[in-house]
Design an enzyme around this catalytic site. Structure first.
Site, PDB file in Angstrom:
ATOM      1  N   ASN A  98       0.801  -1.225   0.000  1.00  0.00           N
ATOM      2  CA  ASN A  98       0.000   0.000   0.000  1.00  0.00           C
ATOM      3  C   ASN A  98       0.835   1.277   0.000  1.00  0.00           C
ATOM      4  O   ASN A  98       0.329   2.352   0.323  1.00  0.00           O
ATOM      5  CB  ASN A  98      -0.962   0.001   1.190  1.00  0.00           C
ATOM      6  N   VAL A 100       1.253   6.961   0.299  1.00  0.00           N
ATOM      7  CA  VAL A 100       0.594   5.955   1.114  1.00  0.00           C
ATOM      8  C   VAL A 100      -0.868   5.831   0.710  1.00  0.00           C
ATOM      9  O   VAL A 100      -1.567   6.833   0.575  1.00  0.00           O
ATOM     10  CB  VAL A 100       0.675   6.351   2.606  1.00  0.00           C
ATOM     11  N   CYS A 101      -1.314   4.591   0.541  1.00  0.00           N
ATOM     12  CA  CYS A 101      -2.732   4.314   0.281  1.00  0.00           C
ATOM     13  C   CYS A 101      -3.313   3.857   1.615  1.00  0.00           C
ATOM     14  O   CYS A 101      -3.095   2.746   2.046  1.00  0.00           O
ATOM     15  CB  CYS A 101      -2.857   3.206  -0.760  1.00  0.00           C
ATOM     16  N   LEU A 102      -3.981   4.747   2.283  1.00  0.00           N
ATOM     17  CA  LEU A 102      -4.499   4.429   3.610  1.00  0.00           C
ATOM     18  C   LEU A 102      -5.883   5.030   3.740  1.00  0.00           C
ATOM     19  O   LEU A 102      -6.044   6.253   3.722  1.00  0.00           O
ATOM     20  CB  LEU A 102      -3.542   4.991   4.665  1.00  0.00           C
ATOM     21  N   ASP A 121      -5.735  -3.799  -2.487  1.00  0.00           N
ATOM     22  CA  ASP A 121      -5.823  -2.403  -2.925  1.00  0.00           C
ATOM     23  C   ASP A 121      -4.398  -1.837  -3.019  1.00  0.00           C
ATOM     24  O   ASP A 121      -4.022  -0.950  -2.275  1.00  0.00           O
ATOM     25  CB  ASP A 121      -6.661  -1.601  -1.907  1.00  0.00           C
TER      26      ASP A 121
END
Length: 183
Positions: A76, A84-86, A118
């Protein structure tokens, strides 16, 4: 809270008081880096990252922008940009959260519980789903290679280059350079 700028100042002070190393990037309080240590009992343990934080004008009503400055291997996190994919930061942010939450809860949770469905790093996601042991090993390799304290900007407990060299160190380094004298 009277204004976003007061809240920004308060959250930043709270983060600094929580023993995080914070380094301001310009004169304002909107861009800074924070030293972040990988969570214990994870393949990231022992890793140290510098996290870039940008606070939007509408903070805390709008989420901060978070990114890893030094490389990390994670499904992620984009390997090249450090983005950052959060979910909590990107979609479900609330003014109830503050900067300490980001570093004490959100980022450790991200590292402890990656979401390979994801991904921003497809290779890491695929490896994690295919072979968790190989994934953990790759994470540790990246920690070793890119996440040592000096990689995050932390100064190791050694002499800095502007300190004077002792006479003993000076003498020994002369011998190494010149070699031993002929008998």
């Amino acid at each position: 809270m009277s204004s976003p700028s007061k809240r920004r100042e308060m959250d930043l002070m709270k983060l600094m008081m929580s023993d995080y190393k914070v380094e301001m990037m310009n004169d304002g309080m909107q861009e800074f880096t924070v030293e972040f240590h990988g969570p214990k009992e994870s393949p990231y343990q022992g890793g140290v990252w510098r996290i870039r934080v940008e606070l939007p004008d509408a903070y805390p009503y709008k989420s901060p922008s978070i990114g890893f400055v030094n490389k990390i291997y994670h499904p992620n996190v984009d390997e090249m940009s450090g983005s950052v994919c959060l979910d909590v930061i990107n979609q479900t942010w609330s003014p109830m959260f503050d900067l300490v939450n980001v570093f004490e809860v959100f980022l450790p949770q991200l590292l402890l519980y990656p979401n390979p469905s994801d991904p921003l790093n497809g290779e890491a996601a695929a490896l994690m789903m295919r072979d968790r042991n190989a994934y953990d090993q790759r994470v540790k390799e990246y920690c070793e290679k890119y996440a040592k304290p000096e990689d995050a900007g932390a100064v190791p407990e050694e002499k800095s280059s502007d300190e004077e060299v002792s006479e003993d160190e000076y003498a020994s380094s002369d011998e190494e350079v010149a070699g031993k004298a002929d008998p």
